[in-house]
Design an enzyme around this catalytic site. Sequence first.
Site, PDB file in Angstrom:
ATOM      1  N   THR A   1      35.750  48.614  41.964  1.00 57.75           N
ATOM      2  CA  THR A   1      36.446  47.521  41.274  1.00 57.75           C
ATOM      3  C   THR A   1      37.765  47.914  40.597  1.00 57.75           C
ATOM      4  O   THR A   1      37.851  49.002  40.039  1.00 57.75           O
ATOM      5  CB  THR A   1      35.518  47.061  40.119  1.00 57.75           C
ATOM      6  OG1 THR A   1      34.205  46.992  40.596  1.00 57.75           O
ATOM      7  CG2 THR A   1      35.984  45.788  39.498  1.00 57.75           C
TER       8      THR A   1
ATOM      9  N   VAL B   1      26.347  38.868  44.643  1.00 59.04           N
ATOM     10  CA  VAL B   1      27.439  38.837  43.670  1.00 59.04           C
ATOM     11  C   VAL B   1      27.143  39.907  42.626  1.00 59.04           C
ATOM     12  O   VAL B   1      26.009  40.023  42.160  1.00 59.04           O
ATOM     13  CB  VAL B   1      27.523  37.439  43.008  1.00 59.04           C
ATOM     14  CG1 VAL B   1      28.490  37.456  41.824  1.00 59.04           C
ATOM     15  CG2 VAL B   1      27.973  36.389  44.032  1.00 59.04           C
ATOM     16  N   GLY B   2      28.165  40.685  42.273  1.00 59.76           N
ATOM     17  CA  GLY B   2      27.981  41.756  41.295  1.00 59.76           C
ATOM     18  C   GLY B   2      28.398  41.341  39.905  1.00 59.76           C
ATOM     19  O   GLY B   2      28.374  40.153  39.548  1.00 59.76           O
ATOM     20  N   ASP B   3      28.785  42.323  39.120  1.00 54.68           N
ATOM     21  CA  ASP B   3      29.177  42.065  37.726  1.00 54.68           C
ATOM     22  C   ASP B   3      30.601  41.541  37.591  1.00 54.68           C
ATOM     23  O   ASP B   3      30.932  40.880  36.599  1.00 54.68           O
ATOM     24  CB  ASP B   3      29.061  43.357  36.912  1.00 54.68           C
ATOM     25  CG  ASP B   3      29.966  44.462  37.467  1.00 54.68           C
ATOM     26  OD1 ASP B   3      29.988  44.660  38.708  1.00 54.68           O
ATOM     27  OD2 ASP B   3      30.662  45.126  36.673  1.00 54.68           O
TER      28      ASP B   3
ATOM     29  N   THR C   1      33.146  49.174  35.839  1.00 55.14           N
ATOM     30  CA  THR C   1      33.175  49.568  37.238  1.00 55.14           C
ATOM     31  C   THR C   1      31.846  50.233  37.561  1.00 55.14           C
ATOM     32  O   THR C   1      31.134  50.679  36.667  1.00 55.14           O
ATOM     33  CB  THR C   1      34.363  50.508  37.519  1.00 55.14           C
ATOM     34  OG1 THR C   1      34.442  50.775  38.916  1.00 55.14           O
ATOM     35  CG2 THR C   1      34.239  51.816  36.766  1.00 55.14           C
ATOM     36  N   GLY C   2      31.506  50.275  38.830  1.00 53.24           N
ATOM     37  CA  GLY C   2      30.261  50.917  39.228  1.00 53.24           C
ATOM     38  C   GLY C   2      29.233  49.919  39.715  1.00 53.24           C
ATOM     39  O   GLY C   2      29.580  48.826  40.178  1.00 53.24           O
TER      40      GLY C   2
ATOM     41  N   GLY D   1      27.115  47.112  39.904  1.00 53.44           N
ATOM     42  CA  GLY D   1      27.204  45.891  39.124  1.00 53.44           C
ATOM     43  C   GLY D   1      25.888  45.385  38.582  1.00 53.44           C
ATOM     44  O   GLY D   1      25.834  44.807  37.491  1.00 53.44           O
TER      45      GLY D   1
END
Length: 324
Positions: A186, A215-217, A237-238, A240
């Site tokens: 991200t 869907v992530g963070d 980042t990372g 999610g």
Amino acid sequence: MTTRRTFLKLSALGSMLTGGVLKACAQSPAAGAVNKPIVISTWEHGLAANAAAWDILASGGRALDAVEAGVMVTESDPETRTVGYGGRPDRNGHVTLDACIMDERGDCGSVAFLQHIKNPIAVARLVMEKTPHVMLVGQGALDFALAQGFQKENLLTPESEQEWREWMQTQPDEVKAEINVENHDTIGLLALDQHGNLSGACTTSGAAWKLHGRVGDSPIIGAGLYVDNDVGGACATGWGEAVVRIVGCHLVVEFMRQGHAPEEACRLAVERVIEKNPDYREIQVGFLALNKEGAYGSYCIQPGFNFAVYDAAGNRMIDAKSRL
Ligand code: GLY
């Protein structure tokens, strides 16, 4: 507390010792001084994003315009394989994008599971400015973007398609988190403008080879990004899923509200991730924070996360401190 003058000296020394990449240290301006304008962002692709944001900030522009312009550079770069155009697809071969933006008024906009639009952050901004909603997803987000004049494009570059085809040969039957999988996931970007206002933006193509629809963070306000103009902002980042579980960036901002410096606020949020995720040795999560005084800091689980800072001292990379 490190004064700004001391920091500038340390920066010069650090650059000499490390070839331009500083080892992590929490930065605080001298008491009473505000370090503005300033822009910070995740990973090395942040250098180019910061430069675009800085052009706006240095000429007195609004942080909101700076954060949007900054991350659009990354979204538009096909060499960046984790954000926007050229991002790695999901396991079905579709590039699906997540992004959100938040301004000094607490207004925010978001898109998730958006396909075919190169700059999802610009769509997220229009969700914020032109609708009564915060978040649009999937086909609805695409319909909205097209109605706003965005062009439908193929975002899958030959390079990303080739990687996907190679991955398909392996036919892995489980979806698994990988540490620093691409080493530049991200882009999250935070800015404090000359007027003392904060904004933030976050955008990604998400985890490579994710399940279709995941869907992530990054588009979740409070998880991948949060800004409170009274306190500061944070981006993540990372992996999610681990960030969503603790609503990570809201937590970082709340720790800053309690009086913690940005790096310590990020460290406390990483400790919360670790408490809630027994598999934390298998994942990476990093937080980056900027407070109202222009002090910044970062912390992550695994070594390997770095971030870009552009202020009066120039545009440079800093290695984040890590738990492991
Ligand atoms: N942090 C990006 C994602 O998990 O999608």
